[in-house]
Write an enzyme that holds these catalytic residues in place. Sequence first.
Site, short mmCIF file in Angstrom:
data_model
loop_
_atom_site.label_atom_id
_atom_site.label_comp_id
_atom_site.label_asym_id
_atom_site.label_seq_id
_atom_site.Cartn_x
_atom_site.Cartn_y
_atom_site.Cartn_z
N SER A 2 -12.53 0.03 -6.73
CA SER A 2 -12.17 0.46 -8.08
C SER A 2 -13.25 0.27 -9.11
O SER A 2 -13.00 -0.24 -10.21
CB SER A 2 -10.89 -0.22 -8.54
OG SER A 2 -9.87 0.71 -8.52
N SER A 3 -14.45 0.71 -8.78
CA SER A 3 -15.49 0.74 -9.83
C SER A 3 -15.04 1.68 -10.93
O SER A 3 -15.35 1.47 -12.10
CB SER A 3 -16.83 1.19 -9.25
OG SER A 3 -16.82 2.56 -8.92
N GLU A 36 0.84 -1.21 0.00
CA GLU A 36 0.00 0.00 0.00
C GLU A 36 0.87 1.24 0.00
O GLU A 36 1.86 1.32 0.73
CB GLU A 36 -0.89 -0.03 1.24
CG GLU A 36 -2.29 0.45 1.00
CD GLU A 36 -3.10 -0.47 0.10
OE1 GLU A 36 -3.30 -0.09 -1.08
OE2 GLU A 36 -3.55 -1.53 0.55
N HIS A 37 0.50 2.21 -0.83
CA HIS A 37 1.27 3.45 -1.01
C HIS A 37 2.67 3.15 -1.52
O HIS A 37 3.62 3.89 -1.26
CB HIS A 37 1.32 4.25 0.31
CG HIS A 37 0.00 4.88 0.64
ND1 HIS A 37 -0.42 6.06 0.08
CD2 HIS A 37 -1.01 4.47 1.43
CE1 HIS A 37 -1.63 6.37 0.54
NE2 HIS A 37 -2.01 5.41 1.36
N GLY A 41 -13.78 1.96 -2.76
CA GLY A 41 -12.38 1.56 -2.76
C GLY A 41 -12.11 0.24 -3.47
O GLY A 41 -11.01 -0.30 -3.39
N ASP A 71 2.94 2.03 -4.94
CA ASP A 71 2.94 2.15 -6.41
C ASP A 71 3.61 3.44 -6.89
O ASP A 71 4.42 3.42 -7.80
CB ASP A 71 1.55 1.96 -7.03
CG ASP A 71 0.50 2.97 -6.58
OD1 ASP A 71 0.72 3.66 -5.57
OD2 ASP A 71 -0.55 3.05 -7.25
N ASP A 100 -4.64 0.06 -9.95
CA ASP A 100 -6.03 -0.35 -10.12
C ASP A 100 -6.30 -0.77 -11.56
O ASP A 100 -6.93 -1.78 -11.83
CB ASP A 100 -6.99 0.80 -9.78
CG ASP A 100 -6.83 1.26 -8.36
OD1 ASP A 100 -6.10 0.59 -7.60
OD2 ASP A 100 -7.44 2.29 -8.00
P1 ADP Z 1 -14.12 3.59 -6.55
O1 ADP Z 1 -13.21 3.49 -7.72
O2 ADP Z 1 -13.45 3.28 -5.26
O3 ADP Z 1 -15.38 2.78 -6.72
P2 ADP Z 1 -14.31 6.34 -7.40
O4 ADP Z 1 -14.83 7.54 -6.72
O5 ADP Z 1 -12.91 6.34 -7.87
O6 ADP Z 1 -14.58 5.11 -6.40
O7 ADP Z 1 -15.21 6.01 -8.66
C1 ADP Z 1 -16.62 5.95 -8.55
C2 ADP Z 1 -17.25 6.73 -9.70
O8 ADP Z 1 -17.05 6.01 -10.94
C3 ADP Z 1 -18.73 6.84 -9.58
O9 ADP Z 1 -19.13 7.92 -8.74
C4 ADP Z 1 -19.13 7.09 -11.03
O10 ADP Z 1 -18.90 8.44 -11.39
C5 ADP Z 1 -18.14 6.22 -11.80
N1 ADP Z 1 -18.75 4.90 -12.10
C6 ADP Z 1 -18.27 3.69 -11.74
N2 ADP Z 1 -19.10 2.69 -12.17
C7 ADP Z 1 -20.12 3.31 -12.80
C8 ADP Z 1 -21.32 2.84 -13.46
N3 ADP Z 1 -21.63 1.55 -13.51
N4 ADP Z 1 -22.15 3.77 -13.99
C9 ADP Z 1 -21.85 5.09 -13.92
N5 ADP Z 1 -20.76 5.58 -13.33
C10 ADP Z 1 -19.90 4.72 -12.77
MG MG Z 2 -11.56 4.74 -8.10
#
Ligand code: ADP
Ligand code: MG
Length: 370
Positions: free
Chosen positions: A120-121, A30-31, A118, A33, A166
Amino acid sequence: MNLEPLFVQTFHSASTVHASSPGRVNLIGEHTDYNEGLVLPTPIPQRCEMLFAARADDRVEIYSVQMQTQAGYALGAESAGQTWLDYAQAITQELARAGHALRGFNAVVSSDVPLGSGLSSSASFLVTVAKGLRELFNLEITDVAVAQLAQAAENGLVGARVGLMDQMACSLGKAGEALLIDFRTLEYRSIRLPETMELVIVHSGLTHSLAGHESGTRNYKTRRLECERACALLGVKSLRDLELSDLERVAALPAPFAGRARHVITENARVLETVAALEAGDLQRVGELFYASHASMSADYDVSEPEIDLIVQIARRTVGIYGARLTGGGFGGSVVMIADRGAGRIAGEAVMLEYTAQTGQSPRLLSPAV
Ligand code: ADP
Ligand code: MG
């Protein structure tokens, strides 16, 4: 989830390309990269799924199931609007900058990676768009280049100063394997995870911000600057240039630089030890390394919170858990734990119950998924 009926209903024609990519959790490292060090992320079962079809014009139209809206823009006219559409705009902008010829497209996105937790959506969304467009328009891009474009997108139009971990994990990761990545060389190697192991991920209920414009020094941006300062004081280009044998020299630095450098140096060593323990199927040892990593993040790197420390403490006395540590950038977020396969849910729920009783927080079990 079959997204085709939704695609047809939204765009009145069939999709031609399907793409998907998983969320990820960092097991250890962690930290490291952004300090040219070692990380060990693994994909989680939750994924971002998308369907695509080319359009005759230069418009991009995307429907997001999670946002329950459709939004669009014209290629070449990308501009940040502080909404979820920025992620799509950012990646088409980077693809064009890299010289790839795009045309307009329709897409539907749905993700069961929890947004903003967290896992990584964001990277899985960016990687999925890039991989979908690669197939749709026959672009010549390697999976590593997809990750690099996704990072450029997040650093660029989205405006978040994130490392490359990520995107690499989301683009290259395979189920049941972790990815040992060396950020000095970008070399990576797959590490098979023991079949006997199950990951438990508990979100603390505390949210974090990567933006780094909050006041004070407890943020991601400050930690990066502190590492740069530590390097200058030690006369090295990167903290990766230092070994465990340099710890004495590091201890002579003024606070907080000694602790920051010590965390990075010892964390790199722990990543390699964790790989060895995973390859030997020694969950006990992996667990000890998780606890040691957490202690280092909390005391030396100062990115934990009292609530997160409490989750780790509770995990220590919870039967069936081998180890626990804060995962991700910190200042809130999630704890990743190791349990025996099949025992993770009950152990995770036991930890959450006690944590809630002591803090009144609302934790969430992110993995195993329901
Ligand atoms: P994390 O990566 O930890 O989930 P982030 O704040 O970096 O959090 O990213 C989340 C953002 O990514 C959401 O607020 C949105 O803007 C975008 N996002 C991710 N998945 C989707 C999705 N399925 N539809 C629309 N936006 C998305
Ligand atoms: Mg993110």
